[in-house]
Structure formats: structure tokens, C-alpha cells
Design an enzyme around this catalytic site. Structure first.
Site, mmCIF file in Angstrom:
data_model
loop_
_atom_site.group_PDB
_atom_site.id
_atom_site.type_symbol
_atom_site.label_atom_id
_atom_site.label_comp_id
_atom_site.label_asym_id
_atom_site.label_seq_id
_atom_site.Cartn_x
_atom_site.Cartn_y
_atom_site.Cartn_z
ATOM 1 N N ASP A 5 -50.719 -26.768 25.068
ATOM 2 C CA ASP A 5 -50.482 -27.659 23.649
ATOM 3 C C ASP A 5 -49.914 -29.488 24.907
ATOM 4 O OD1 ASP A 5 -49.275 -28.469 21.140
ATOM 5 O OD2 ASP A 5 -47.523 -28.895 21.453
ATOM 6 N N TYR A 37 -50.415 -33.465 23.645
ATOM 7 C CA TYR A 37 -49.252 -34.531 23.239
ATOM 8 C C TYR A 37 -49.837 -35.924 22.909
ATOM 9 C CZ TYR A 37 -45.213 -38.094 24.025
ATOM 10 O OH TYR A 37 -43.820 -38.143 23.945
ATOM 11 N N HIS A 87 -46.632 -41.079 18.106
ATOM 12 C CA HIS A 87 -45.758 -39.965 18.499
ATOM 13 C C HIS A 87 -45.259 -40.453 19.730
ATOM 14 C CE1 HIS A 87 -43.734 -36.301 18.677
ATOM 15 N NE2 HIS A 87 -44.375 -36.140 19.824
ATOM 16 N N ARG A 141 -36.336 -43.709 25.332
ATOM 17 C CA ARG A 141 -36.398 -44.572 26.446
ATOM 18 C C ARG A 141 -36.047 -46.325 26.296
ATOM 19 N NH1 ARG A 141 -40.121 -41.517 27.610
ATOM 20 N NH2 ARG A 141 -41.457 -43.127 27.354
ATOM 21 N N GLU A 168 -43.400 -29.630 14.599
ATOM 22 C CA GLU A 168 -44.473 -29.870 15.254
ATOM 23 C C GLU A 168 -45.858 -30.385 14.561
ATOM 24 O OE1 GLU A 168 -44.908 -30.471 19.593
ATOM 25 O OE2 GLU A 168 -42.490 -31.388 19.647
ATOM 26 N N GLU A 172 -49.616 -29.624 13.637
ATOM 27 C CA GLU A 172 -50.493 -29.836 15.225
ATOM 28 C C GLU A 172 -51.974 -29.243 14.488
ATOM 29 O OE1 GLU A 172 -49.914 -29.006 18.797
ATOM 30 O OE2 GLU A 172 -47.477 -28.701 18.441
ATOM 31 N N ASP A 201 -45.906 -26.341 15.372
ATOM 32 C CA ASP A 201 -45.554 -25.976 17.531
ATOM 33 C C ASP A 201 -43.507 -26.258 17.025
ATOM 34 O OD1 ASP A 201 -45.002 -25.685 20.469
ATOM 35 O OD2 ASP A 201 -45.288 -27.647 20.255
ATOM 36 N N ARG A 238 -35.367 -28.930 19.575
ATOM 37 C CA ARG A 238 -34.726 -30.220 20.177
ATOM 38 C C ARG A 238 -33.773 -30.292 21.225
ATOM 39 N NH1 ARG A 238 -40.390 -32.836 20.148
ATOM 40 N NH2 ARG A 238 -40.061 -32.542 18.356
ATOM 41 N N GLN A 283 -34.602 -28.001 24.377
ATOM 42 C CA GLN A 283 -35.650 -28.794 24.932
ATOM 43 C C GLN A 283 -35.291 -29.816 25.546
ATOM 44 O OE1 GLN A 283 -38.636 -29.828 21.953
ATOM 45 N NE2 GLN A 283 -39.695 -30.882 23.976
ATOM 46 N N TYR A 327 -36.145 -29.687 29.597
ATOM 47 C CA TYR A 327 -36.988 -30.223 30.629
ATOM 48 C C TYR A 327 -37.253 -30.586 31.661
ATOM 49 C CZ TYR A 327 -36.731 -34.966 28.967
ATOM 50 O OH TYR A 327 -36.431 -36.009 28.886
ATOM 51 N N LYS A 344 -39.854 -24.005 23.001
ATOM 52 C CA LYS A 344 -41.168 -24.093 22.378
ATOM 53 C C LYS A 344 -41.372 -22.772 22.388
ATOM 54 C CE LYS A 344 -42.245 -28.567 22.708
ATOM 55 N NZ LYS A 344 -42.336 -29.595 21.732
ATOM 56 N N THR A 346 -44.980 -20.085 17.625
ATOM 57 C CA THR A 346 -45.608 -21.169 17.329
ATOM 58 C C THR A 346 -46.623 -20.520 16.359
ATOM 59 O OG1 THR A 346 -46.284 -21.795 19.705
ATOM 60 C CG2 THR A 346 -47.955 -22.268 17.752
ATOM 61 N N THR A 356 -48.213 -32.989 18.415
ATOM 62 C CA THR A 356 -48.320 -33.740 17.379
ATOM 63 C C THR A 356 -48.384 -34.547 16.400
ATOM 64 O OG1 THR A 356 -45.568 -33.559 18.081
ATOM 65 C CG2 THR A 356 -45.560 -34.906 16.602
ATOM 66 N N GLU A 404 -38.524 -37.516 14.662
ATOM 67 C CA GLU A 404 -39.105 -38.960 14.172
ATOM 68 C C GLU A 404 -38.966 -38.901 12.584
ATOM 69 O OE1 GLU A 404 -43.276 -39.319 15.571
ATOM 70 O OE2 GLU A 404 -43.075 -37.740 15.518
#
Length: 415
Positions: free
Chosen positions: A124, A126, A131, A140, A198, A200, A232, A236, A239, A243, A252, A256, A349, A363
Site C-alpha cells: 500500500d 501514500y 492526504h 506535525r 482509507e 483507495e 484500507d 488509528r 497504528q 508505527y 492495518k 482490506t 488514501t 481528515e
């Protein structure tokens, strides 16, 4: 949208029907809802038993169509894919074949649909800049750039779990695992409380390669059989704790979901477009601005709709995806990693530039701070019993639409 055809005949389609002869996606079905699995092709609200009609009409490709999965057809290569598509189109459009083909159609409502191919590997990506920037701003907020330094130089991805790829309609059990919020002194174990989607698009590999053999950008269509909608599912909270430093794992790998229909790339020729302008110089193996690739635009104009419990919550445009499926395939194999028939890779995503085009609840609710107002209550993340449905269409020949089916899943309580 065009009217549906008669309930009695697969041939009485309204002109431009999104599942008309210009589409003809592949799936695997069982007549009557049980029994032998067969390769099928969708026409309107009917499924054609492709292997049976191929055998009766003496097609040299009856063997690959008379299987329980699409893998033999997918492995046969682009020449066979094109020839089979030409034959199928003739069988459902030309009067000379009509009486024969009519005997091998099944109403869609009377068949069981299965995972259409055996998944060999799952990766998968990104690939949406919108996104990636949204997540950068969420996690961040003080960073000078919302993108990580590598993002414009390569398609970022992770290796997922092939064994938990499931067909649309399969129940999704809420996963459990370790969670730890910044306020928790130690992690706790339990069911995810931030279960997400997600939105996709998945690409399905047909022709394999040997170890050590990279796939060039220009060879994308020689290896990829078609595409499918993909969800997907993401926990969260699990994750977020797991991660660092190696990436997604249990957050994850629990499920799927993919559509029951694989749309062949040839059906989407009218939807091919140039991707967004490149803002950074790319290394040669990823450089899709080269002159020899000008006639092979790598983007696809796909219009996706996401519903939660029947309410539209987002309409993400695939046309905004920065990294193309061809670039993802090239990057996935540039180190010599081999392809296998049935490899599946997700786009990542799909998110557009407005709030109504975001492809995840993370989001859409902005990390849970802005709940969505739905007829059955507010949502930040998924609750038990919630059902998510994704559908999509693409521009087809002569102003038609090509429907991409749907991918649907209902959340069941953790076990």
C-alpha cells in the site's frame, strides 16, 4: 444516471449504461449463490458465465476463462487480455451470438460474488499530496514543511498482509491491540476506538517477473491487468503506538476490502490523464516527463463517492494523485523485487483539496476535533454497526461512464 435495463434481458440496456459493453469488468461468481465458482463478466445487472459461453463458441481462451479465479487469465498477458475482451464485446453486442450468449447470463441478484483473484502479495502506498499534507499538519503542526523530506522523491509505501484482503460485503471485525495516548503512563490492550477508512484504488498484477528484473514505467500496461476499488481499514490508535520506527502493522493488517469487480485497463483508456505537475526533479526510473512517455499518461480520472450509513460524506478525485500507478510499480520493483500473478497494490488514501474531498475520517473529522453531523448522530471514527460504501465511475468512450462497482463493509464488534 442511465435507466437500468429490463429485469428479463441483459441486452435491453439504456444507451451509455455505466455497466454497458464498453465496460465489461471481470469477477468470480457462483450461480444460484452456491456451488462451483466461475469467471463472470458484468453487463448491466447480469453476469455472463464467460467460461461456459467461450467453450460453446469454441474460443481458444476457454481454458483460462473456465477457472475458479481470474489468476490464469491475468497471467496470460496483454495480448490475450485484448483478444478476450474483443471476443466478449462481440458476444454481448453482435446479433450472431445473441441467442447463444443469452443462455449463459445470470441475474446479479441471484449469484454469490467472491474475491475475484488469489492475492499473492499486498503493498500500500501514500500517493496523495493532499492526504500527506493533511496528516503532516495534524501530527506535525509546528513543522516547517508538512511533507516529509522524501515524499516528493519516491512513492512511500508499506508491505501489508495479503491473507486478510476480503471481497466487498465481508463483515469487518473491530480489531484489538495495544493503544497508548500521550496521557497514558503505559499502553493498554483493547478494541480500537479510532477505527477509520482509507478510500483507495487497487491495481492488480497479472504478468509476473523474475527476481532481479525491474519493471520500467513504459511497461506498466504489460503487467497490470486492471484496477479495483479498495478500502484500507485502519485502526488509528493502534497504528499511532506501533508505527515508530518500522511503520504500520496490526493497525492495518486486520482487513482490506476490495470490490468484487476488476475493471480492465482497456476499459479506462478514455479516463487516462496527465498527473499533477512535478515540482521536484525525479530520478530516471520515476521520471514520467520523458519524451517517450508523453503518449502514455499515467494518471486516471476516477470520481469516487464515500457513504457512511447511506449518507455521502466525501467525493475524493483520483485525478489529484501525485504518484501514478506506473511509478508505484516501477518503485516497487526497482530493487529487483519480483512480481507474482495476483499481486495487489493500493494507491494510498485518495484526498482532494477541499474538506468534502478527504478520503479518511481522520481528515474529515480533523483528528476527531470536528465530528461529522449525520442523520443517525455524530461521528469522528467508526462505531459498531456502521456500514461504509465506496463507489466510483470514470469517463468512458463517447461521453459514457465506466462504473467501477462498489466496495462495502459493515463494522462488527470486537471478539
Amino acid at each position: 444516471m442511465p435507466e437500468q435495463q429490463s429485469a428479463d434481458s441483459p441486452f435491453d440496456l439504456a444507451e451509455g449504461h455505466p455497466f454497458g459493453p464498453h465496460n465489461l469488468p471481470y469477477g468470480v461468481f457462483s450461480p444460484g449463490g452456491s456451488g462451483e465458482r466461475r469467471v463472470g463478466v458484468r453487463l448491466g445487472e447480469f453476469v455472463l458465465d464467460a467460461g461456459a459461453v467461450a467453450g460453446v463458441l469454441g474460443s481458444p481462451h476457454a481454458g483460462v476463462l473456465s477457472q475458479a479465479t481470474l489468476n490464469p487469465l491475468m497471467a496470460a498477458g496483454r495480448g490475450v487480455w485484448s483478444e478476450v475482451r474483443r471476443q466478449l464485446t462481440a458476444w454481448v453486442t453482435e446479433s450472431a451470438y445473441r441467442e447463444t450468449a443469452a443462455a449463459y447470463f445470470h441475474p446479479l441478484a441471484e449469484v454469490a460474488l467472491h474475491l475475484p483473484f488469489e492475492v499473492a502479495d499486498y503493498v500500500d502506498f501514500y500517493a496523495s499530496e493532499n492526504h500527506a499534507r493533511n496528516l503532516g499538519r495534524l501530527f506535525r503542526p509546528d513543522a516547517e514543511d508538512s511533507l516529509m523530506p522524501n515524499w516528493k522523491h519516491l512513492p512511500v509505501g508499506y508491505h501489508g498482509r495479503a491473507g486478510t484482503v476480503v471481497v466487498s460485503g465481508t463483515e469487518v471485525v473491530r480489531p484489538s491491540g495495544q493503544r497508548k495516548t500521550p496521557a497514558d503512563p503505559v499502553p493498554v490492550f483493547g478494541a480500537s476506538v479510532r477505527l477509520d477508512i482509507e478510500t483507495e484504488v487497487g491495481f492488480v498484477v497479472g504478468v509476473p517477473t523474475e527476481i532481479g528484473q525491474p519493471v520500467a514505467l513504459a511497461d506498466f500496461r504489460e503487467h497490470v491487468f486492471g484496477l479495483t476499488l479498495l478500502n484500507d481499514w485502519s485502526a488509528r490508535d493502534i497504528q499511532a503506538w506501533e508505527y515508530v520506527p518500522l511503520g504500520p502493522h496490526l493497525g492495518k493488517s486486520f482487513a482490506t476490502s476490495v470490490s468484487a469487480w476488476i475493471t480492465p485497463l482497456e476499459a479506462l483508456d478514455a479516463a487516462r490523464i496527465a498527473p499533477p505537475a512535478r515540482t521536484h526533479e525525479l530520478l530516471p526510473y520515476l521520471d514520467d516527463t520523458l519524451e517517450e512517455l508523453r503518449g502514455e499518461p499515467g494518471g486516471y480520472d476516477l470520481r469516487i463517492t464515500v457513504e457512511l450509513n447511506g449518507q455521502v460524506i466525501s467525493e475524493p478525485p483520483f485525478s489529484t494523485m501525485y504518484w501514478t500507478a506506473a511509478q508505484q510499480l516501477a518503485h516497487m520493483t526497482v530493487n529487483g523485487a519480483s512480481l507474482r500473478t495476483g499481486d495487489l497494490y493500493g494507491s494510498g488514501t485518495v484526498s482532494g483539496g477541499t474538506e468534502g474531498e478527504r478520503g479518511s475520517l481522520l481528515e474529515l473529522s480533523w483528528g476527531g476535533k470536528n465530528p461529522l453531523e449525520l442523520p443517525d448522530g455524530k461521528r469522528t471514527f467508526l462505531e459498531d454497526g456502521d456500514e461504509v460504501t465506496m463507489t466510483a465511475w470514470a469517463p468512458g468512450p463517447g461521453g459514457t461512464r465506466v462504473a467501477l462497482g462498489e466496495v462495502r463493509g459493515r463494522i462488527a464488534a470486537a471478539r
